[in-house]
Structure formats: C-alpha cells, structure tokens
Design an enzyme around this catalytic site. Structure first.
Site, mmCIF file in Angstrom:
data_model
loop_
_atom_site.group_PDB
_atom_site.id
_atom_site.type_symbol
_atom_site.label_atom_id
_atom_site.label_comp_id
_atom_site.label_asym_id
_atom_site.label_seq_id
_atom_site.Cartn_x
_atom_site.Cartn_y
_atom_site.Cartn_z
ATOM 1 N N ASP A 19 0.916 -1.254 0.007
ATOM 2 C CA ASP A 19 0.015 -0.028 0.047
ATOM 3 C C ASP A 19 0.862 1.001 0.159
ATOM 4 O O ASP A 19 1.714 1.425 0.796
ATOM 5 C CB ASP A 19 -1.002 0.055 1.388
ATOM 6 C CG ASP A 19 -1.648 -1.171 1.560
ATOM 7 O OD1 ASP A 19 -1.557 -2.096 0.881
ATOM 8 O OD2 ASP A 19 -2.398 -0.991 2.486
ATOM 9 N N GLU A 58 -10.409 -2.483 4.417
ATOM 10 C CA GLU A 58 -9.174 -1.900 4.609
ATOM 11 C C GLU A 58 -9.062 -0.457 3.932
ATOM 12 O O GLU A 58 -10.066 -0.179 3.003
ATOM 13 C CB GLU A 58 -8.175 -2.750 3.891
ATOM 14 C CG GLU A 58 -8.143 -4.142 4.484
ATOM 15 C CD GLU A 58 -6.960 -5.167 3.733
ATOM 16 O OE1 GLU A 58 -6.256 -5.951 4.733
ATOM 17 O OE2 GLU A 58 -6.781 -5.027 2.537
HETATM 18 C C1 FRU Z 1 -3.923 -3.776 2.622
HETATM 19 C C2 FRU Z 1 -3.224 -4.143 3.885
HETATM 20 C C3 FRU Z 1 -3.673 -3.387 5.010
HETATM 21 C C4 FRU Z 1 -2.507 -3.216 6.015
HETATM 22 C C5 FRU Z 1 -1.140 -3.575 4.952
HETATM 23 C C6 FRU Z 1 -0.361 -4.233 5.677
HETATM 24 O O1 FRU Z 1 -3.243 -4.357 1.556
HETATM 25 O O2 FRU Z 1 -3.567 -5.222 4.286
HETATM 26 O O3 FRU Z 1 -4.781 -3.362 5.775
HETATM 27 O O4 FRU Z 1 -2.253 -2.048 6.901
HETATM 28 O O5 FRU Z 1 -1.636 -4.076 3.886
HETATM 29 O O6 FRU Z 1 0.798 -4.537 4.753
#
Ligand code: FRU
Length: 473
Positions: free
Chosen positions: A22, A192
């Site tokens: 992300d 998310e």
């Molecule tokens: C989304 C996610 C988020 C988390 C991150 C962990 O892709 O699962 O919810 O904070 O990646 O790397």
C-alpha cells in the site's frame, strides 16, 4: 539496485529493492509530494513492514529516501496517513509532519510519529498507542484529515467490515463518532484502507468514502469500492445508489488513497494505488523488487448518464513524459485492421490515444501483441455494455493459478464515441475511457514488448481517429 531487470517499470514508482504494498502517508509540503509505502527492505515478499519513503516535485520523477518508520516494541508498521499540523494542535511543533499508522503487534493499535524536517526523520510519540480496541482484530489503516466545519481531526479507520470515524482536537486523544457500513456495499472480505474526502460536482460538495476490500473485488481478489454521500462532522450518510461502486474494475489497483494538504490554489484531489492484487502479489515474477504504484491520478465526480461516479485520469504532469510521437492515419474499419511497428525502439513504455466511433457495430476490440503471439485484448461489448480485458495469453502466467483465469469485466455506458487513453509500462496497462469514467488497471508479464495493435469489430464499421502513440521516458 538493479534497474535493468525485465519488468522494472520505466515511469511508474517502484521500490529500489524489496517488497512494496500500500501507498501510505501521502502528503504535500514545501513543494514536495511525499509517498510513503508498506515496505519490506529485507526481501521481495510481504513481511517486516516498515514505511519506505520517496519524494517528488512533479509526480513524475521520484527520489528514494531512507526508510521512514521502523518496527518498534508495539509492532511492525502497517498502513496509515500523514498530515501537516499547521496550528500545532499536537504540540509537536508548528507545521510538523505527523504520521498516523497502525502498530501491528499482538493487537492492532494506532500510533503517531512526528517529523520536523519534512519527513527525513521521525520521532515516535512517547505515549503510543493513541487508539486501541482489543475487541476488534482487524483494526487498522487510519486516514486523517482536518475538518474545518467541526474544528477537529477526523480519522477513518477500518474495523473488520465497517469503517469507524473518530474525532480528535490534538491527534492524541480520539473519541468515536460513528460507524458505517453494515448492510451496504460489498462484504466479500475484510475492509481496509478507508479514505473520506470532499469533491464538488455542479457547484455542490459531496463526500466520497473509499473502502478497499480483500477478497471480494468485482473480478476477484482485492479492489476498492466507494460510496458517495454527505458528512456532517459525525456521520457519513450515503446517497441512495446501487452499491457497490468500484473505482477501478481492473485486477491491479488496490489500497489507494488520496494526498493530504494539496494547496487550495491547486485544488486537485490526487490519488495513487498499489498496482497489484493479494490474489497473486507474492508470486509475481520480478526479481529484485516487487510491485509498482499506479500512475498518480486526479479524481473527479462525473455523471455517467445514469448516476454520479468517481472518475480518474492520470495527472496532467504525466503528459511531460511524452517523447517521440507516432501518428497514424484515421481508419474506417469494416472487419479488422492492424497497425504494425507502433514505435521504432519499443522498450514497452508508451502511451497511446485514439477515438473509436462505432457505426452499427455491436462490438469492437483492440489488442496489443508481440512477435511471440502474446497479447492483451480490450473488448468493448456494446450489446452487453461491458469493457472486458483478457490477459489469458498476455505472457508469463504460470506463477499463479489466480492470475488469468477469467476475463476482467467493467460496466460500459453506451456512448457514440469512446475516447481511449492506454498506458503501457513493461508489465502494466492502465486504460482510461472517456476521461476516466471507466478505468481498468491490469498487470501482465510479456516476454517481449507489444509493438502491434489490431482492431476487430462485429457488424457495421468502426471509425478509429486521432491515433497517437508516444514513447514515454
Ligand atoms: C492492505 C493491507 C492493510 C495493512 C497492510 C499491511 O493491503 O492489508 O490493511 O495495513 O496491507 O501491509
């Protein structure tokens, strides 16, 4: 670093070495766009999450900076956001750059860290975490903005399969305002990376709420849904619509959120997403790094003839990447037509644009292909009103069973003409139809650059006009 490897993008952001997911903490300050990101500096698979960091003056060229946030006693560093504290509400200093992120330890909790040197170094707050709830396992990805009307910071937080909004005067103490999401939208997976922000349409302010979900995307795996409605400083009320709506129907645009603190004189709402999908991200065939971001995009509200949608187009700064230009003559096509040799020295980093006007055609498609018979197909089915992308013969496929099983469908409103912009960068395609009303982002792993383009249609004719191909540097 090894920048020579086959699938290293030329004009998309990718990490110097290691795994990226992300985008995090995007914020603008003193002429710099900051891009932090979920980062594993020790390997090309997910794990050991840190915040990597890069800055850009123009959203085109990025400078890698040292890792910004490291795992600490509270856990590894998951996704989150950053804001500029103009009024020193947190007491860390005027104009402090403050990161708000998830500490992923035994529980997921929210922490903050501040920087007084434009993100070059951070100090973690000595009373972290600032927000906990041991009853919720998936409790993460805080996205914060200053809400003038209610004179407070608002945090949107993913809480299992809802978004919870919290308010704060100082970024340290947070109180729950409301919860959104039960019984509405897609619940195929965990929610998310939320983002709540205003956009105007026809002089009226609407609030848009992004929610990434995984799995449960319209074409499998991860994708970003959104809601359009109103926000009063406490609750988000969605307009009545046929949810879910999806920002990008392609398989490879996830966890994207928008930049904070873009100056009012600019006024744009700028977005970037992770160009991958949890269905296969850990298996993609790159060597020294894994994943790239989408192009930076500008978001707007548009009317697609049926309802409001969030449109996205590449930011205008990207136009400056254009180098040599190949212009092709307009063609009226009855059945099929091929444009050979799109570019003289084609390394697989280019943009093409054209307009297609169907005259009696019930369907048309175009495909990009190479000498090894690998191809990406873009199929406009005007009867069923879909734009399908078929990557089932696009190149390497064997790294995952989940990569190319099905065509990738997006709804396509009927129009007299389709203005198409398509960006190719080694292992990605981003197609924007009619100023970003329909968007698909899809990766592929061809063994040679696609350097031919052919059109086919069913019934009637199609007129293809204003065909330009630009080498991008
Ligand atoms: C989304 C996610 C988020 C988390 C991150 C962990 O892709 O699962 O919810 O904070 O990646 O790397």
């Amino acid at each position: 670093y090894n920048y020579d490897e086959t699938y290293r993008p030329i004009y998309h952001f990718s990490p110097p070495y290691g795994w990226m997911n992300d985008p995090n903490g995007m914020v603008y300050k003193d002429g710099e766009y900051h891009l932090f990101y979920q980062y594993n500096p020790y390997g090309t698979r997910w794990g050991n999450m840190h915040w990597g960091h890069a800055v850009s003056k123009n959203l085109r060229k990025w400078e890698h900076l040292p890792v910004a946030l490291f795992p600490d006693a509270l856990g590894t560093i998951f996704s989150g956001s950053a804001v500029i504290d103009k009024n020193n509400t947190g007491g860390f200093g005027k104009d402090a750059l403050i990161a708000i992120y998830t500490s992923a330890g035994k529980n997921q909790t929210q922490s903050i860290a501040y920087s007084l040197d434009n993100g070059r170094t951070f100090t973690t707050y000595n009373q972290n975490p600032v927000l906990t709830d041991s009853n919720i396992v998936d409790f993460r990805d805080p996205k914060v903005f200053w809400h003038d009307a209610s004179a407070q910071w608002i945090m949107s937080l993913a809480t299992s399969q809802t978004i919870t909004f919290y308010g704060s005067k100082n970024l340290k103490e947070w109180n729950k305002l409301s919860e959104f999401g039960e019984g509405i939208g897609s619940h195929g997976g965990v929610w998310e990376c939320p983002d709540l922000f205003p956009l105007t349409y026809d002089g009226k302010t609407k609030w848009v709420l992004f929610v990434s979900i995984n799995p449960g995307g319209p074409n499998g795996g991860s994708a970003t849904q959104y809601f359009i409605g109103d926000f009063n400083g406490k609750t988000f009320t969605p307009d009545t619509m046929n949810y879910p709506l999806w920002l990008d129907y392609g398989r490879d645009n996830y966890a994207g959120v928008t930049w904070s603190d873009i100056p009012a004189t600019d006024g744009r709402r700028l977005f970037i997403g992770w160009m991958n999908n949890w269905d296969y991200a850990n298996n993609t065939p790159t060597e020294n790094f894994c994943s790239a971001m989408t192009l930076p995009r500008e978001l707007k509200l548009a009317h697609n003839g049926e309802h409001l949608v969030v449109s996205s187009i590449p930011v205008k700064e990207i136009n400056e990447l254009r180098r040599e230009n190949q212009r092709f003559d307009n063609q009226k096509i009855e059945k099929s037509y091929t444009f050979d040799k799109l570019l003289k020295d084609n390394v697989g980093a280019y943009e093409m644009e054209f307009v297609v006007k169907p005259q009696g055609a019930t369907a048309f498609e175009f495909k990009l292909f190479n000498q090894n018979n690998e191809q990406m197909r873009f199929i406009f089915d005007l009867k069923n009103k879909t734009l399908a992308v078929d990557r089932s013969k696009s190149g390497k496929l064997d790294f995952s069973d989940n990569f190319a099983q099905t065509v990738i469908n997006a709804p396509l409103p009927t129009k007299n003409s389709y203005k198409i912009r398509l960006f190719v960068d080694k292992n990605s395609t981003e197609i924007f139809v009619n100023d970003g009303e329909v968007v698909q982002t899809n990766t592929m792993f061809p063994t040679a650059a696609y350097n031919s383009l052919s059109f086919d249609n069913e019934q009637g004719i199609i007129s293809v006009e204003n065909i330009n191909v630009y080498n991008l540097k």
